[in-house]
Design a protein around this motif. Structure first.
Motif, mmCIF file in Angstrom:
data_model
loop_
_atom_site.group_PDB
_atom_site.id
_atom_site.type_symbol
_atom_site.label_atom_id
_atom_site.label_comp_id
_atom_site.label_asym_id
_atom_site.label_seq_id
_atom_site.Cartn_x
_atom_site.Cartn_y
_atom_site.Cartn_z
ATOM 1 N N TYR A 181 0.862 -1.166 0.000
ATOM 2 C CA TYR A 181 0.000 0.000 0.000
ATOM 3 C C TYR A 181 0.906 1.227 0.000
ATOM 4 N N GLU A 182 0.739 2.088 -0.995
ATOM 5 C CA GLU A 182 1.607 3.251 -1.156
ATOM 6 C C GLU A 182 0.863 4.513 -0.733
ATOM 7 N N LYS A 183 1.574 5.398 -0.009
ATOM 8 C CA LYS A 183 0.958 6.619 0.484
ATOM 9 C C LYS A 183 2.002 7.727 0.574
ATOM 10 N N LEU A 184 1.576 8.948 0.347
ATOM 11 C CA LEU A 184 2.445 10.096 0.529
ATOM 12 C C LEU A 184 2.510 10.390 2.021
ATOM 13 N N ALA A 185 3.715 10.358 2.583
ATOM 14 C CA ALA A 185 3.903 10.580 4.016
ATOM 15 C C ALA A 185 3.856 12.074 4.340
#
Length: 129
Positions: free
Chosen positions: A57-61
């Motif tokens: 799961y990819e997300k902008l931190a």
């Protein structure tokens, strides 16, 4: 150090000691774990061997970097997250959790008042500079 997901479908083994270890109180870790912080250890990718299938799961931190969280597709256990050339290993997945030795707490500006460590750690309101 060795570890596994809840169902045992994903296993890993690390070489050497972690580069960093501690508690992360960022909102992403709070939401991912359902509690006030995650317990993490950071290793070079070359120092972690993984067997089994992972989903991501990819997300902008918060800091603007992309964070990828890896979990077991069977039981849903979050096992790793990654940055450039590093694996963040979640200490709760260790076979022997007594090997986890936290040295700091990061993103303490997001720490809830009820989530205080019983041990003394270096603390940073964001990431150490």
């Amino acid at each position: 150090m060795k570890g596994t997901c809840l169902c045992g479908a994903v296993r890993y083994e690390t070489k050497g000691r972690p580069l960093y270890s501690g508690f992360c109180h960022c909102r992403d870790c709070q939401r991912a774990t359902g509690t006030g912080h995650c317990c993490y250890m950071i290793f070079s990718r070359a120092d972690v061997d993984v067997t089994g299938e992972l989903r991501a799961y990819e997300k902008l931190a918060e800091n603007g970097n992309v964070t990828i969280r890896y979990f077991c597709p069977t039981c849903g256990s979050q096992i790793f997250s990654s940055g450039h050339d590093r694996w963040t290993v979640y200490a709760g997945t260790l076979d022997d959790m007594s090997l986890f030795e936290p040295t700091n707490a990061v993103f303490t500006r997001s720490r809830p008042h009820w989530d205080r460590s019983a041990i003394q750690l270096d603390e940073c309101e964001t990431l150490p500079g």
